[in-house]
Design a protein around this motif. Structure first.
Motif, PDB file in Angstrom:
ATOM      1  N   THR A   1       0.542   9.799  11.812  1.00 26.37           N
ATOM      2  CA  THR A   1       1.635   9.978  11.990  1.00 26.37           C
ATOM      3  C   THR A   1       2.684  11.409  12.116  1.00 26.37           C
ATOM      4  OG1 THR A   1       2.859   9.630   9.004  1.00 26.37           O
ATOM      5  CG2 THR A   1       2.395   7.929   9.781  1.00 26.37           C
TER       6      THR A   1
ATOM      7  N   LEU B   1       5.454  13.535  14.165  1.00 24.05           N
ATOM      8  CA  LEU B   1       6.606  13.752  13.199  1.00 24.05           C
ATOM      9  C   LEU B   1       6.518  15.523  13.309  1.00 24.05           C
ATOM     10  CD1 LEU B   1       5.618  11.997  10.018  1.00 24.05           C
ATOM     11  CD2 LEU B   1       8.515  11.739  11.612  1.00 24.05           C
TER      12      LEU B   1
ATOM     13  N   SER C   1      14.403  15.772   6.404  1.00 23.20           N
ATOM     14  CA  SER C   1      14.066  14.510   7.034  1.00 23.20           C
ATOM     15  C   SER C   1      13.372  15.022   7.989  1.00 23.20           C
ATOM     16  CB  SER C   1      15.673  13.967   7.683  1.00 23.20           C
ATOM     17  OG  SER C   1      15.589  12.738   8.359  1.00 23.20           O
ATOM     18  N   TYR C   2      12.198  14.006   8.809  1.00 16.60           N
ATOM     19  CA  TYR C   2      11.554  14.049  10.048  1.00 16.60           C
ATOM     20  C   TYR C   2      11.972  12.436  10.878  1.00 16.60           C
ATOM     21  CZ  TYR C   2       9.690  18.075   6.675  1.00 16.60           C
ATOM     22  OH  TYR C   2       9.343  18.765   5.638  1.00 16.60           O
ATOM     23  N   THR C   3      11.842  12.643  11.864  1.00 13.40           N
ATOM     24  CA  THR C   3      11.378  11.793  12.680  1.00 13.40           C
ATOM     25  C   THR C   3      10.923  11.543  13.945  1.00 13.40           C
ATOM     26  OG1 THR C   3      13.818  12.051  14.277  1.00 13.40           O
ATOM     27  CG2 THR C   3      14.179  10.592  12.078  1.00 13.40           C
TER      28      THR C   3
ATOM     29  N   SER D   1       8.790   9.309  17.742  1.00 17.33           N
ATOM     30  CA  SER D   1       9.040   7.905  18.017  1.00 17.33           C
ATOM     31  C   SER D   1       8.080   7.754  19.425  1.00 17.33           C
ATOM     32  CB  SER D   1       9.441   7.274  18.481  1.00 17.33           C
ATOM     33  OG  SER D   1      10.451   7.870  19.144  1.00 17.33           O
TER      34      SER D   1
ATOM     35  N   HIS E   1       8.011   3.522  15.849  1.00 19.44           N
ATOM     36  CA  HIS E   1      10.069   4.815  15.384  1.00 19.44           C
ATOM     37  C   HIS E   1       8.998   5.145  13.554  1.00 19.44           C
ATOM     38  CE1 HIS E   1      13.218   6.386  14.384  1.00 19.44           C
ATOM     39  NE2 HIS E   1      13.555   6.752  15.024  1.00 19.44           N
ATOM     40  N   ILE E   2       9.671   6.300  13.312  1.00 16.22           N
ATOM     41  CA  ILE E   2       8.832   7.039  11.651  1.00 16.22           C
ATOM     42  C   ILE E   2      10.099   7.801  11.851  1.00 16.22           C
ATOM     43  CG2 ILE E   2       7.234   7.382  10.582  1.00 16.22           C
ATOM     44  CD1 ILE E   2       5.344   7.668  12.633  1.00 16.22           C
ATOM     45  N   THR E   3      10.573   7.312  10.575  1.00 16.04           N
ATOM     46  CA  THR E   3      10.896   8.890   9.766  1.00 16.04           C
ATOM     47  C   THR E   3      10.763   9.189   8.494  1.00 16.04           C
ATOM     48  OG1 THR E   3      13.576   7.481  10.679  1.00 16.04           O
ATOM     49  CG2 THR E   3      13.890   9.074   8.910  1.00 16.04           C
TER      50      THR E   3
ATOM     51  N   PHE F   1      11.328  10.901   4.681  1.00 17.26           N
ATOM     52  CA  PHE F   1      12.370  11.669   4.261  1.00 17.26           C
ATOM     53  C   PHE F   1      11.231  12.426   2.628  1.00 17.26           C
ATOM     54  CE2 PHE F   1      14.810   8.221   5.169  1.00 17.26           C
ATOM     55  CZ  PHE F   1      16.592   8.902   5.915  1.00 17.26           C
TER      56      PHE F   1
ATOM     57  N   TYR G   1       8.779   7.613   3.771  1.00 17.78           N
ATOM     58  CA  TYR G   1       7.975   6.851   5.366  1.00 17.78           C
ATOM     59  C   TYR G   1       8.862   5.670   5.581  1.00 17.78           C
ATOM     60  CZ  TYR G   1       4.439  10.456   5.533  1.00 17.78           C
ATOM     61  OH  TYR G   1       3.381  11.476   5.763  1.00 17.78           O
TER      62      TYR G   1
ATOM     63  N   TYR H   1      15.452  20.573   9.890  1.00 17.34           N
ATOM     64  CA  TYR H   1      14.818  19.346   9.421  1.00 17.34           C
ATOM     65  C   TYR H   1      15.588  19.533   7.374  1.00 17.34           C
ATOM     66  CZ  TYR H   1      10.947  19.421  12.190  1.00 17.34           C
ATOM     67  OH  TYR H   1      10.451  19.632  13.625  1.00 17.34           O
TER      68      TYR H   1
END
Length: 252
Positions: free
Chosen positions: A12, A16, A151-153, A155, A160-162, A164, A181, A229
């Motif tokens: 990931t 990210l 917070s990071y995102t 894709s 799609h990844i979020t 915290f 995650y 972030y």
């Protein structure tokens, strides 16, 4: 180092982490290494290299050797930077039987949660350093650290990844980094969570450890790496500790 964040979830990192953030960082580090080193900087040892994000740009300036304990991170680093030599080992005790013009630890020293382990890491770095070379460590000192949330995102076509992250002080010398995650792959959601314990120490302790290892130390502020972030109204100041190993003919 069996954390899923750095093994099963190591893939990931590429989604990210913004490449332009690494480039901004590395440009600063290159400038400071050249400014403080008393020799030409050609060969660099990167301790705690992770997934090789910094190495994408360090390798444009130097011959890089990377060391990390996590198989997942090393696998990603080798894919991203096939021309870099990567070695699985512990930054506190690794012995490569060679010396470098610079040693850098830009993103992982906080995982030494005991001051004795920080001391061991600095000494190991110095043992790999040529006279007049530099040790560069990025850290946060106890005086500047505060509880924060991030917070990071990221894709691609199917994922799609979020992420915290919550940082919270839990003792005089440690804080917890809690990760959650949310990963959607082909519209199917999986949730992963993990808590790591990391260290925070006063600047005077850092200064003392650098001096006792024979390093002339300079400290640079680094204040804007993670601002975009942050979820709260705080900030995330970092300190770049740069130690130059005195040449044999230099007096105290």
């Amino acid at each position: 180092m069996n954390w899923q964040v750095y093994n099963e979830l190591a893939w990931t990192d590429a989604l990210l982490s913004a490449a332009e953030d690494y480039q901004y960082e590395v440009n600063l580090y290159v400038e400071w290494l050249k400014q403080h080193a008393k020799r030409s900087v050609d060969n660099v040892l990167h301790l705690g290299c992770g997934a090789g994000g910094h190495d994408q740009f360090l390798k444009q300036f130097f011959n890089v050797t990377g060391v990390d304990l996590s198989d997942g991170m090393l696998k990603e680093a080798e894919k991203t930077n096939p021309e870099v030599a990567y070695i699985k080992d512990d930054m506190r005790t690794v012995n490569l039987s060679r010396k470098f013009d610079a040693v850098v630890i830009p993103d992982s020293i906080m995982y030494q949660s005991e001051i004795e382990d920080v001391e061991r890491t600095i000494q190991t770095a110095v043992d790999h350093l040529l006279q007049g070379g530099c040790l560069l460590i990025v850290t946060h000192t106890k005086e500047q650290f505060q509880n924060n949330q991030f917070s990071y995102t990221g894709s691609d076509n199917h994922t799609h990844i979020t992420l915290f992250e919550d940082n919270f002080i839990v003792s005089e010398s440690t804080y917890e980094a809690a990760f959650v995650y949310l990963i959607r792959q082909n519209n199917e959601l999986s949730i992963h969570e993990e808590v790591h314990t990391l260290g925070i120490f006063p600047e005077k302790d850092w200064q003392q450890l650098f001096h006792q290892a024979g390093l002339e130390v300079s400290v640079k502020p680094l204040t804007d790496l993670y601002e975009s972030y942050l979820l709260n109204d705080g900030d995330y100041p970092l300190s770049v500790m740069i130690g130059t190993l005195k040449a044999n003919n230099e007096s105290e």
